[in-house]
Design an enzyme around this catalytic site. Structure first.
Site, PDB file in Angstrom:
ATOM      1  CE1 TYR A   5     -72.810 -37.481  22.190  1.00  0.00           C
ATOM      2  CE2 TYR A   5     -72.457 -39.294  23.726  1.00  0.00           C
ATOM      3  CZ  TYR A   5     -73.224 -38.229  23.281  1.00  0.00           C
ATOM      4  OH  TYR A   5     -74.385 -37.907  23.929  1.00  0.00           O
ATOM      5  CE  LYS A  30     -79.472 -39.730  18.607  1.00  0.00           C
ATOM      6  NZ  LYS A  30     -80.742 -40.088  19.196  1.00  0.00           N
ATOM      7  CE1 TYR A  43     -80.614 -34.826  29.583  1.00  0.00           C
ATOM      8  CE2 TYR A  43     -80.336 -35.459  27.291  1.00  0.00           C
ATOM      9  CZ  TYR A  43     -80.596 -34.497  28.249  1.00  0.00           C
ATOM     10  OH  TYR A  43     -80.859 -33.218  27.832  1.00  0.00           O
ATOM     11  CB  SER A  57     -77.857 -32.284  10.877  1.00  0.00           C
ATOM     12  OG  SER A  57     -77.890 -32.233  12.284  1.00  0.00           O
ATOM     13  CB  SER A 114     -74.257 -38.464  27.918  1.00  0.00           C
ATOM     14  OG  SER A 114     -74.259 -39.852  27.714  1.00  0.00           O
ATOM     15  CB  ALA A 115     -75.060 -42.349  31.593  1.00  0.00           C
ATOM     16  CB  THR A 116     -71.286 -41.291  27.503  1.00  0.00           C
ATOM     17  OG1 THR A 116     -70.250 -41.995  26.848  1.00  0.00           O
ATOM     18  CG2 THR A 116     -71.095 -39.815  27.268  1.00  0.00           C
ATOM     19  NE  ARG A 151     -75.162 -49.684  28.525  1.00  0.00           N
ATOM     20  CZ  ARG A 151     -74.317 -50.721  28.587  1.00  0.00           C
ATOM     21  NH1 ARG A 151     -74.386 -51.584  29.590  1.00  0.00           N
ATOM     22  NH2 ARG A 151     -73.402 -50.900  27.657  1.00  0.00           N
ATOM     23  CG  ASP A 196     -71.317 -51.922  24.158  1.00  0.00           C
ATOM     24  OD1 ASP A 196     -71.389 -50.695  23.940  1.00  0.00           O
ATOM     25  OD2 ASP A 196     -72.131 -52.752  23.700  1.00  0.00           O
ATOM     26  CE  LYS A 251     -73.459 -34.757  24.699  1.00  0.00           C
ATOM     27  NZ  LYS A 251     -74.341 -33.612  24.375  1.00  0.00           N
TER      28      LYS A 251
HETATM   29  P1  NAD Z   1     -81.195 -36.121  18.076  1.00  0.00           P
HETATM   30  O1  NAD Z   1     -80.146 -36.334  17.067  1.00  0.00           O
HETATM   31  O2  NAD Z   1     -82.501 -36.810  17.894  1.00  0.00           O
HETATM   32  O3  NAD Z   1     -81.488 -34.562  18.270  1.00  0.00           O
HETATM   33  C1  NAD Z   1     -80.488 -33.585  18.097  1.00  0.00           C
HETATM   34  C2  NAD Z   1     -81.090 -32.506  17.217  1.00  0.00           C
HETATM   35  O4  NAD Z   1     -80.113 -31.486  17.052  1.00  0.00           O
HETATM   36  C3  NAD Z   1     -81.466 -32.998  15.819  1.00  0.00           C
HETATM   37  O5  NAD Z   1     -82.776 -32.574  15.512  1.00  0.00           O
HETATM   38  C4  NAD Z   1     -80.436 -32.333  14.895  1.00  0.00           C
HETATM   39  O6  NAD Z   1     -80.979 -32.035  13.630  1.00  0.00           O
HETATM   40  C5  NAD Z   1     -80.076 -31.080  15.685  1.00  0.00           C
HETATM   41  N1  NAD Z   1     -78.722 -30.563  15.445  1.00  0.00           N
HETATM   42  C6  NAD Z   1     -77.564 -31.260  15.443  1.00  0.00           C
HETATM   43  N2  NAD Z   1     -76.524 -30.425  15.227  1.00  0.00           N
HETATM   44  C7  NAD Z   1     -77.047 -29.179  15.114  1.00  0.00           C
HETATM   45  C8  NAD Z   1     -76.494 -27.901  14.891  1.00  0.00           C
HETATM   46  N3  NAD Z   1     -75.168 -27.745  14.736  1.00  0.00           N
HETATM   47  N4  NAD Z   1     -77.312 -26.827  14.816  1.00  0.00           N
HETATM   48  C9  NAD Z   1     -78.650 -26.976  14.957  1.00  0.00           C
HETATM   49  N5  NAD Z   1     -79.246 -28.174  15.173  1.00  0.00           N
HETATM   50  C10 NAD Z   1     -78.441 -29.255  15.241  1.00  0.00           C
HETATM   51  O7  NAD Z   1     -80.560 -36.521  19.504  1.00  0.00           O
HETATM   52  P2  NAD Z   1     -81.266 -36.745  20.901  1.00  0.00           P
HETATM   53  O8  NAD Z   1     -81.262 -38.194  21.190  1.00  0.00           O
HETATM   54  O9  NAD Z   1     -82.537 -35.992  20.965  1.00  0.00           O
HETATM   55  O10 NAD Z   1     -80.169 -36.086  21.848  1.00  0.00           O
HETATM   56  C11 NAD Z   1     -80.266 -34.749  22.286  1.00  0.00           C
HETATM   57  C12 NAD Z   1     -79.065 -34.409  23.155  1.00  0.00           C
HETATM   58  O11 NAD Z   1     -79.001 -35.314  24.242  1.00  0.00           O
HETATM   59  C13 NAD Z   1     -77.726 -34.543  22.441  1.00  0.00           C
HETATM   60  O12 NAD Z   1     -76.878 -33.503  22.882  1.00  0.00           O
HETATM   61  C14 NAD Z   1     -77.198 -35.882  22.900  1.00  0.00           C
HETATM   62  O13 NAD Z   1     -75.785 -35.921  22.879  1.00  0.00           O
HETATM   63  C15 NAD Z   1     -77.731 -35.937  24.308  1.00  0.00           C
HETATM   64  N6  NAD Z   1     -77.909 -37.312  24.823  1.00  0.00           N
HETATM   65  C16 NAD Z   1     -78.639 -38.208  24.103  1.00  0.00           C
HETATM   66  C17 NAD Z   1     -78.796 -39.515  24.583  1.00  0.00           C
HETATM   67  C18 NAD Z   1     -79.549 -40.560  23.794  1.00  0.00           C
HETATM   68  O14 NAD Z   1     -79.325 -41.747  24.017  1.00  0.00           O
HETATM   69  N7  NAD Z   1     -80.444 -40.193  22.879  1.00  0.00           N
HETATM   70  C19 NAD Z   1     -78.237 -39.860  25.800  1.00  0.00           C
HETATM   71  C20 NAD Z   1     -77.514 -38.905  26.517  1.00  0.00           C
HETATM   72  C21 NAD Z   1     -77.359 -37.632  26.006  1.00  0.00           C
HETATM   73  C1  WQD Z   2     -77.675 -50.706  25.260  1.00  0.00           C
HETATM   74  C2  WQD Z   2     -77.326 -52.178  25.466  1.00  0.00           C
HETATM   75  C3  WQD Z   2     -75.521 -52.905  24.049  1.00  0.00           C
HETATM   76  C4  WQD Z   2     -77.662 -52.453  20.234  1.00  0.00           C
HETATM   77  C5  WQD Z   2     -75.348 -45.250  24.153  1.00  0.00           C
HETATM   78  C6  WQD Z   2     -74.229 -44.257  24.251  1.00  0.00           C
HETATM   79  C7  WQD Z   2     -74.463 -43.346  25.436  1.00  0.00           C
HETATM   80  C8  WQD Z   2     -75.853 -42.705  25.386  1.00  0.00           C
HETATM   81  C9  WQD Z   2     -76.917 -43.740  25.188  1.00  0.00           C
HETATM   82  C10 WQD Z   2     -75.672 -40.586  24.315  1.00  0.00           C
HETATM   83  C11 WQD Z   2     -75.818 -52.438  25.471  1.00  0.00           C
HETATM   84  C12 WQD Z   2     -76.806 -53.633  23.685  1.00  0.00           C
HETATM   85  C13 WQD Z   2     -77.330 -52.463  21.582  1.00  0.00           C
HETATM   86  C14 WQD Z   2     -77.762 -53.682  19.533  1.00  0.00           C
HETATM   87  C15 WQD Z   2     -77.221 -54.837  21.589  1.00  0.00           C
HETATM   88  N1  WQD Z   2     -75.990 -41.804  24.292  1.00  0.00           N
HETATM   89  N2  WQD Z   2     -77.121 -53.636  22.250  1.00  0.00           N
HETATM   90  N3  WQD Z   2     -77.539 -54.833  20.251  1.00  0.00           N
HETATM   91  O1  WQD Z   2     -74.387 -48.216  24.573  1.00  0.00           O
HETATM   92  O2  WQD Z   2     -75.699 -48.012  26.730  1.00  0.00           O
HETATM   93  O3  WQD Z   2     -75.349 -46.031  25.344  1.00  0.00           O
HETATM   94  O4  WQD Z   2     -76.597 -44.552  24.051  1.00  0.00           O
HETATM   95  O5  WQD Z   2     -75.158 -39.954  25.188  1.00  0.00           O
HETATM   96  O6  WQD Z   2     -73.460 -42.385  25.390  1.00  0.00           O
HETATM   97  O7  WQD Z   2     -73.010 -44.954  24.415  1.00  0.00           O
HETATM   98  O8  WQD Z   2     -76.886 -47.755  24.539  1.00  0.00           O
HETATM   99  O9  WQD Z   2     -78.791 -48.621  23.266  1.00  0.00           O
HETATM  100  O10 WQD Z   2     -76.489 -48.674  22.214  1.00  0.00           O
HETATM  101  O11 WQD Z   2     -76.984 -50.229  24.101  1.00  0.00           O
HETATM  102  O12 WQD Z   2     -77.028 -55.915  22.172  1.00  0.00           O
HETATM  103  O13 WQD Z   2     -78.030 -53.742  18.344  1.00  0.00           O
HETATM  104  O14 WQD Z   2     -77.829 -52.917  24.335  1.00  0.00           O
HETATM  105  O15 WQD Z   2     -74.425 -53.793  23.957  1.00  0.00           O
HETATM  106  O16 WQD Z   2     -75.586 -53.483  26.388  1.00  0.00           O
HETATM  107  P1  WQD Z   2     -75.479 -47.595  25.321  1.00  0.00           P
HETATM  108  P2  WQD Z   2     -77.328 -48.777  23.433  1.00  0.00           P
END
Ligand code: NAD
Ligand code: WQD
Length: 335
Positions: free
Chosen positions: A147, A83, A175, A33, A123-125, A229, A293, A151
Site C-alpha cells: 500500500y 487503503k 494525510y 467497492s 499518505s503519511a505512510t 499519531r 506499526d 503511494k
Molecule cells: P474509502 O475506501 O472510504 O474510499 C475510496 C473510494 O474509492 C471508495 O468509495 C471505493 O468504492 C472507491 N474505489 C476504490 N477503487 C476504485 C476504482 N478502481 N474505481 C472507482 N472507485 C474506486 O477510503 P478513504 O479513507 O476515503 O481514502 C481515500 C483516499 O485517501 C485513498 O486513496 C486512501 O489511500 C487515501 N488515504 C486514506 C487515509 C485514511 O486513513 N482513510 C489516510 C491517508 C490516505
Molecule cells: C493508530 C494507532 C495502532 C487499531 C493507518 C495506515 C496509514 C493511513 C492511516 C492510509 C496505532 C493503534 C489501532 C486497533 C490499536 N492510511 N491501534 N488497536 O496505523 O497510524 O495508519 O491508517 O494511508 O497508512 O497505516 O492508523 O488507526 O490503524 O492506528 O491499538 O485496533 O492505534 O497500533 O498506534 P495507522 P490506525
C-alpha cells in the site's frame, strides 16, 4: 465541475460536502467497492443538491473519455483506491492495479481531454518509520508494504510528469490519521468487516458490536507506551482539499503538503477522550505490537498553512463527539 473519484468513500464524501459549501459543482465516479449508494442520498440531504454520479471504475479508459466529453470538468480530485495496509500485503497485485495502474489510466485520460489539474491522496505512510518527528515534507520517505509503495510510486510518477510537462498543476496531499464525521451525523466512516483503524474500532466497542479494543503495544518509547499519531478531523481534511483546489486553480504548479494538525495523541489518550465525548466506557486490553506499526508519527503542517492559508479548526473533543454521533445514528453504517 470537479471530478471526485472515490467520492462515495469516507474522505471523498466529506470533501464533496466541503466543495458544495464552497460553491463547486461535483461529479462523483465510484465503483462502490468500499462504499454504499446510500451516501448519495445523505449528501443530498446535507447540501440540498444531489451530486452528479457515475458508477464505474477508474481503470475503464473509455468511461473516463466519455465523462470528460460529457461534463465540463476543470479539475480532478482523486480519492479512489484501496487503503488497507494488511490487505495490501496479501494482495499486492490488486493494490498496484487499483492505486498505480488506475491512477495512470486516469492521468492518461486527463491528458487526452487536455485537463491538467490533479489532486492526489497521498499518505503519511510515505514517511515510513520517521527518524524524527514532526515530519516535514522534505523528511526521508520509505515504506515496508505494498500500500505504502503504491503511494510512493505515484508520488514519484507525478513528480516525473510535472517535470516533463509544466502545464500540469498537481498537489500531493499527505494525510495523517483522518477521524470523525460530518457534524450532521449523516455521513461517516463505514468500514466493511473488522475495522483496521483505531477510531472505528473504538466506536464499535462503545456501541456494543465488539467486546473490547486490543491496544497494539504498551511498550513503545512514548508518553504512556502506546502508539502516538496525528489525528485530523475529516472535515478539516476536506476543507484542506478545497483550499488546495483554490490554490491550484489560481497559482498552478506542483504542491506537496502535509495535512495534519501538528498535535500528537497516544492510543490511551484517544480512548479517554472518546469515553468523555460518548459517555460510554471502552473496554480494552493491551496486547503485543501490530507488525509494521511505528511508535510515533505526527505532522509539521506549517507548509500547508503558509501556502494554502489553511489550518485545522476542530479539536480532539469534536473528533470524538462527531464520530460517536455518526456511529450512534447509524449503528450498522449505511446498511
Ligand atoms: P474509502 O475506501 O472510504 O474510499 C475510496 C473510494 O474509492 C471508495 O468509495 C471505493 O468504492 C472507491 N474505489 C476504490 N477503487 C476504485 C476504482 N478502481 N474505481 C472507482 N472507485 C474506486 O477510503 P478513504 O479513507 O476515503 O481514502 C481515500 C483516499 O485517501 C485513498 O486513496 C486512501 O489511500 C487515501 N488515504 C486514506 C487515509 C485514511 O486513513 N482513510 C489516510 C491517508 C490516505
Ligand atoms: C493508530 C494507532 C495502532 C487499531 C493507518 C495506515 C496509514 C493511513 C492511516 C492510509 C496505532 C493503534 C489501532 C486497533 C490499536 N492510511 N491501534 N488497536 O496505523 O497510524 O495508519 O491508517 O494511508 O497508512 O497505516 O492508523 O488507526 O490503524 O492506528 O491499538 O485496533 O492505534 O497500533 O498506534 P495507522 P490506525
Amino acid at each position: 465541475m470537479i471530478l471526485v473519484t472515490g467520492g462515495a468513500g469516507y474522505i471523498g464524501s466529506h470533501t464533496v460536502v466541503a466543495l458544495a459549501e464552497a460553491g463547486y459543482k461535483t461529479l462523483i465516479l465510484d465503483n462502490f467497492s468500499n462504499s454504499h449508494p446510500a451516501v448519495l442520498d445523505r449528501l443530498e440531504r446535507i447540501s440540498g443538491t444531489r451530486p452528479n454520479f457515475v458508477e464505474g471504475d477508474i481503470r475503464d479508459g473509455d468511461l473516463l473519455d466519455s465523462i470528460f466529453k460529457q461534463y465540463s470538468i476543470t479539475a480532478v480530485m482523486h480519492f479512489a483506491g484501496l487503503k488497507s495496509v494488511s490487505e495490501s500485503v496479501s494482495k499486492p497485485l490488486e493494490y498496484h492495479a487499483n492505486n498505480v495502474l488506475g491512477t495512470l489510466n486516469l492521468l492518461a485520460a486527463m491528458q487526452r481531454a487536455e485537463l491538467f489539474t490533479f489532486i492526489f491522496s497521498s499518505s503519511a505512510t510515505v514517511y515510513g518509520d520517521p527518524d524524527s518527528v514532526p515530519v516535514k515534507e522534505e523528511s526521508p520517505r520509505s515504506t515496508t508494504n505494498p500500500y505504502g509503495r503504491s503511494k510512493l510510486i505515484m508520488e514519484d510518477i507525478l513528480d516525473d510528469l510535472h517535470r516533463a510537462e509544466a502545464k500540469w498543476n498537481i498537489a500531493r496531499l499527505r494525510y495523517f490519521n483522518p477521524v470523525g464525521a460530518h457534524e450532521s451525523g449523516l455521513i461517516g466512516e463505514d468500514p466493511q468487516g473488522i475495522p483496521n483503524n483505531l477510531m472505528p474500532y473504538v466506536n464499535q466497542v462503545a456501541i456494543g458490536h465488539r467486546e473490547k479494543l486490543s491496544i497494539f503495544g504498551g511498550d513503545y518509547p512514548t508518553v504512556d507506551g502506546t502508539g502516538v499519531r496525528d489525528y485530523i478531523h475529516v472535515m478539516d481534511l476536506a476543507e484542506g482539499h478545497v483550499s488546495t483546489l483554490d490554490y491550484l486553480l489560481k497559482s498552478g504548479g506542483m504542491l506537496t503538503a502535509n495535512l495534519g494538525t501538528g498535535r500528537a495523541y497516544s492510543v490511551l489518550e484517544m480512548v479517554k477522550a472518546f469515553e468523555v465525548a460518548s459517555m460510554r466506557s471502552v473496554k480494552y486490553e493491551i496486547v503485543s505490537r501490530r507488525s509494521g506499526d511505528i511508535a510515533e508519527c505526527w505532522a509539521d503542517p506549517s507548509h500547508a498553512e503558509k501556502v494554502l492559508g489553511w489550518k485545522t479548526r476542530r479539536g480532539l473533543d469534536q473528533m470524538c463527539a462527531d464520530s460517536w454521533r455518526w456511529q450512534q445514528r447509524n449503528p450498522e453504517g449505511y446498511q
